[in-house]
Design a protein around this motif. Structure first.
Motif, mmCIF file in Angstrom:
data_model
loop_
_atom_site.group_PDB
_atom_site.id
_atom_site.type_symbol
_atom_site.label_atom_id
_atom_site.label_comp_id
_atom_site.label_asym_id
_atom_site.label_seq_id
_atom_site.Cartn_x
_atom_site.Cartn_y
_atom_site.Cartn_z
ATOM 1 N N GLY A 44 38.997 32.582 43.468
ATOM 2 C CA GLY A 44 37.724 32.444 43.306
ATOM 3 C C GLY A 44 37.402 34.384 42.479
ATOM 4 O O GLY A 44 38.858 34.775 43.449
ATOM 5 N N GLY A 45 36.616 34.390 41.767
ATOM 6 C CA GLY A 45 36.707 36.409 41.617
ATOM 7 C C GLY A 45 38.419 36.771 40.972
ATOM 8 O O GLY A 45 38.711 35.795 39.086
ATOM 9 N N ASP A 46 38.169 38.205 41.044
ATOM 10 C CA ASP A 46 39.093 38.514 40.047
ATOM 11 C C ASP A 46 40.411 37.576 39.857
ATOM 12 O O ASP A 46 40.975 37.876 38.587
ATOM 13 N N CYS A 47 40.580 37.006 40.726
ATOM 14 C CA CYS A 47 41.832 37.305 40.554
ATOM 15 C C CYS A 47 42.193 36.181 39.838
ATOM 16 O O CYS A 47 43.197 35.572 39.329
ATOM 17 N N ILE A 48 40.927 35.316 39.973
ATOM 18 C CA ILE A 48 41.472 33.833 38.814
ATOM 19 C C ILE A 48 40.347 34.084 37.588
ATOM 20 O O ILE A 48 41.201 33.981 36.374
ATOM 21 N N ASN A 49 39.895 34.977 37.010
ATOM 22 C CA ASN A 49 39.481 35.709 35.643
ATOM 23 C C ASN A 49 40.171 36.893 35.048
ATOM 24 O O ASN A 49 40.153 37.366 33.918
ATOM 25 N N GLY A 50 40.725 37.937 36.010
ATOM 26 C CA GLY A 50 41.463 38.439 35.907
ATOM 27 C C GLY A 50 40.444 39.798 35.502
ATOM 28 O O GLY A 50 41.063 40.944 34.529
ATOM 29 N N GLY A 51 39.226 40.089 36.573
ATOM 30 C CA GLY A 51 38.579 40.762 36.158
ATOM 31 C C GLY A 51 37.193 40.677 35.451
ATOM 32 O O GLY A 51 37.213 40.776 34.040
#
Lengths: 415, 450
Positions: free
Chosen positions: A386-393
């Motif tokens: 979860g977090g930036d590592c799944i949504n790119g930031g």
């Protein structure tokens, strides 16, 4: 979790908190909409009108409970969320041409007044489950915290010296300072979550040892422009510069160029201006309307004196014989000129951290983001992310939603 | 400009705005400042044998951020020596001969009443107001509301006062009684020249939940007090109207009291039959200066209505105050929601579903139907579906055949003018009393219908 004294961010202003009476007065203005648009706009779906009405009635602990049951990092989110484009932006008062309810400030009031989570919650007896998180940012903290409340042993491995992720090292100080972030981290650790800082783990070994593994590593190093003269003193990555400013001391320079058009770029530019730079220019390759940074953030930066240079790119750097930065070559259209400067901050994004995912056999999309399902589960059944590592930031609140959703899903599976 | 002056049973006043007998009319210095600010009259803080007061004395309920929606007090009548008050009253009357100065009185024996009335009239007051209303302290000693609750006592003491008085005698009534008209008729039977109402309502305003003591606390204890302020206005309006339409009271002037804070409140009391109005809480909250707006506002209103005097307004709404049984059962209203100004808060939806008659819906889904006593079938969204200018898809819609026209949606709507109640023509005029006369009071589904 002690921070050094004399950190650069300490000299920057804070947003003012409500007094109790101000909070009640603002809470009284809330209409208590049915199926409220603010709830729909909140990535963690906090029942906003209900927590606000609890402030109005004097039920401050109940108010904090309403927030935290949906968002365990409700305190930091109240301060770092871009409420102007989320809950506050959707307040029906806005469409009516009235001042919207200051939801972020009210949420801060409730969560800050109540403080420690242990004053509201007693974690349940151990359920025999153990989880490990990689990276101690908001996603992992939410995941670990919600599971710890239900009796799961949660451990977080963090390679840096401080936990909290970007809440501690990356958020603009006028929103949240590092010590305030660490205060909230401590509230979560007090639920029984363990965090091991300065620790690099071997991800693959965790999968066998724990019932679930959560990847919350965020993003990697600042991207570079890849132009001549970039290597050397005076040219720094934005995330690096902000971390120095928040955890140690960072020089703002006299004449500063910040390259980029996102919120990180705007934050750095504003902070350099606040830290005393004589001239700060935001250099962006396209025009204002194309910027990914929020309009209200840009406006606030410009009010501090930041200039916006549109449709321009930095094509190289000029250094003197000693290697000291003298100027940047800035190209606008066909024209190129040398702009004298002593600091250039590059804020054009961050690389993806592929290593952890790859070692776990987790699938990545073509941008390099971890692929997950609606419950934040990766293609490896025991591995969540979860977090930036799944949504790119994205925002802290998106990371919290991910961690919470993964935790809820696991608890349902284990039940 | 309309004539604001009044003649209340012979008491002349430049306008209908009087200070009520209360802390704002405690001393000559105060009353003179009030007259300078524009008040037309003052009913002096109740005179009698001086008393002892306790500390503290007031407590209030706030409504949200609005302070003092209701005020409660446990202060007694004047604590100043009678001769001091009388000297000041003489001075006030001398300096302000055209203003109405009324002495509020409270005492026990017939002889006490005789002496008190004489001493007051000797300093030149324009009238007397007998305080039969205080619901705290004095009533425990057989005065105040303990008189006002006994019609026989009201008549008897009123007739004593009339025997001694040369100036008009007003009787101030307590609302702490079963039927206000009974009290009003008793006063008229005793010869009262005017009626003042309401005095405060017996109340406990709240509890300190940490100390378990009601407010206002006096050394760890409290007592029931008298409730006043904007919160009591509806009760006072009802009681004013009840007296104004009562056959045996109709010709007796009324001084309306209870929650009057501005010209509009005053106009309402006058429309329901009051000749003058008395104000206390609003002055305690904001000071004498509020009378400026009261005078100007009432004057503007009368001009706009084409009325030349306050007298023309008096009693205009009394005729429309009727028994429930005389209301038109054939009258039908439905709610209409304006698609331009609706902001999509949907408070009306929840209010209608939880608190009224389940006829306001959202969304395009067809055939929405919660259980409803008057079900006519399924509610279907309007075609074409209406989208609000501000509210967008959140714009609610009304299932008009189901709407009972209760007003609740309009009352909760925060946007002025967004929800209006529209008349549905074609209803046949009929009242419950008509049905009673015609023997048609039995409806299906009664107690004995199995």
């Amino acid at each position: 979790m002690k921070l050094q004294a004399g950190r650069s961010e300490e000299s920057l202003p804070d947003k003012e908190a409500y007094t109790a009476a101000e909070a009640v007065a603002e809470a009284e203005r809330c209409l208590y909409c049915t199926d409220a648009p603010c709830i729909q706009a909140c990535p963690t779906s906090i029942d906003i009108p209900t927590f606000i009405k609890k402030i109005a009635s004097g039920n401050i602990r109940g108010s904090a409970r309403t927030i935290l049951e949906q968002n365990l990092l409700g305190y930091s989110c109240s301060r770092v969320c871009p409420v102007e484009v989320l809950c506050v932006g959707s307040c029906v008062y806005t469409g009516w041409g009235r001042e919207p309810i200051q939801i972020g400030k009210l949420q801060r009031h409730a969560t800050e007044t109540v403080g420690a989570l242990t004053s509201l919650y007693t974690p349940k007896p151990k359920n025999g489950k153990r989880v490990a998180c990689i990276g101690a940012g908001p996603a992992s903290l939410a995941f670990a915290g919600y599971l710890a409340l239900e009796g799961t042993e949660a451990i977080i491995f963090e390679k840096r010296s401080v936990p909290g992720g970007l809440n501690t090292t990356g958020v603009a100080p006028y929103k949240l300072k590092a010590d305030d972030s660490l205060r909230e981290v401590q509230w979560i650790l007090d639920l029984g979550v363990e965090v091991r800082t300065n620790t690099e783990v071997h991800p693959a070994s965790l999968v066998n040892e724990y019932d679930a593994v959560f990847i919350g590593v965020g993003l990697g190093d600042d991207s570079k422009l890849g132009v001549p003269g970039e290597e050397g003193p005076g040219v720094v990555g934005a995330v690096d510069w902000i971390e120095q400013m928040k955890l140690g001391t960072a020089k703002a320079g006299k004449r500063v160029l910040v390259v980029g058009g996102g919120n990180t770029a705007i934050d750095v530019a504003r902070e350099c201006a606040l830290l005393g730079a004589e001239d700060v220019a935001l250099v962006y390759r396209r025009t204002k309307k194309d910027m990914s940074g929020y309009a209200h953030e840009l406006l606030a930066a410009r009010e501090e004196g930041v200039r916006l240079v549109e449709s321009s790119v930095v094509t190289g750097f000029v250094r003197d014989a000693a290697g000291k930065l003298v100027a940047a070559r800035v190209k606008t259209g066909e024209a190129e000129r040398e702009v004298p400067c002593d600091l250039v901050v590059i804020a054009i994004g961050q690389a993806k951290l592929r290593a952890v995912a790859e070692q776990l056999g987790v699938a990545l999309d073509k941008r390099g983001c971890v692929v997950v399902d609606d419950n934040c589960r990766t293609n490896q059944p025991k591995v969540f992310a979860g977090g930036d590592c799944i949504n790119g930031g994205k925002e802290v609140v998106n990371a919290v939603a991910d961690g919470r959703n993964a935790a809820r899903h696991l608890l349902k599976e284990w039940a | 400009m309309a004539d604001l002056s009044i003649n209340f049973a012979g008491i002349k006043s430049p306008n209908p705005f009087w200070l009520a007998s209360a802390p704002p009319a405690n001393t000559g210095e105060q009353v003179m400042r009030a007259f300078d600010a524009g008040w037309g009259g003052a009913v002096w803080k109740t005179l009698g044998d001086p008393i002892l007061n306790v500390t503290s004395r007031f407590a209030a309920v706030d409504l949200g951020t609005y302070k003092m929606m209701g005020l409660n007090n446990i202060e007694l009548i004047t604590d100043r020596p009678l001769d001091v008050n009388l000297k000041e009253m003489y001075e006030v009357k001398k300096r302000y001969p055209k203003h109405a100065l009324i002495a509020s009185l409270m005492t026990e024996t017939k002889e006490d009443w005789r002496v008190l009335i004489k001493r007051c009239e000797d300093v030149g007051v324009d009238g007397l107001e007998l305080n039969f209303g205080c619901p705290h302290g004095m009533c425990e000693r057989g005065m105040g509301s303990s008189v006002g609750q006994e019609p026989k006592l009201i008549t008897e003491i009123t007739s004593w006062a009339k025997e001694f008085a040369k100036t008009p005698v007003l009787i101030k009534l307590t609302p702490n009684t079963g039927d206000i008209t009974e009290a009003g008729l008793a006063a008229v039977a005793g010869g009262a020249d005017g009626l003042s109402l309401i005095n405060t309502i017996k109340s406990i305003i709240g509890i300190d939940l940490n100390k378990m003591v009601p407010f206002p606390a006096v050394a760890g204890a409290s007592t029931n007090g008298g409730y006043c302020g904007p919160a009591v206005k509806p009760i006072a309006l009802y009681m004013t109207a009840a007296l104004a339409r009562e056959q045996g009271i109709r010709n007796t002037p009324i001084s309306g009291i209870g929650g009057i804070s501005n010209w509009k409140d005053a106009a309402e009391f006058i429309a329901l039959g009051a000749t003058s109005v008395q104000v206390c809480t609003a002055v305690m909250h904001y000071g004498y200066r509020i009378v400026g707006d009261m005078i100007e506002g009432l004057s503007e209103y009368l001009d706009a209505q084409g009325m030349k005097s306050v007298e023309e307004l008096r009693g205009r709404a009394v005729g429309a105050y009727r028994e429930w049984g005389d209301l038109d059962l054939g009258h039908k209203l439905v709610a209409r929601i304006d698609d331009k100004s609706c902001i999509g808060c949907q408070l009306c939806v929840t209010a209608c579903h939880d608190g009224a008659h389940q006829c306001i819906f959202t969304g395009r889904e067809e055939k929405q139907r919660p259980p409803h006593a008057h079900a006519h079938g399924n509610a279907t969204p309007p075609t074409p579906f209406r989208v609000g200018a501000i509210a967008g898809e959140r714009l609610p819609w009304v299932d008009e055949p189901e709407c009972v026209g209760c007003n609740l949606c309009q009352l909760v709507c925060p946007v002025p003018g967004c929800i209006t109640m529209q008349e549905v023509p074609g209803g046949k005029h009929e009242t419950w009393n008509d049905r009673t006369r015609e023997g048609r009071t039995k409806l299906p589904g009664g107690i004995h219908d199995v």
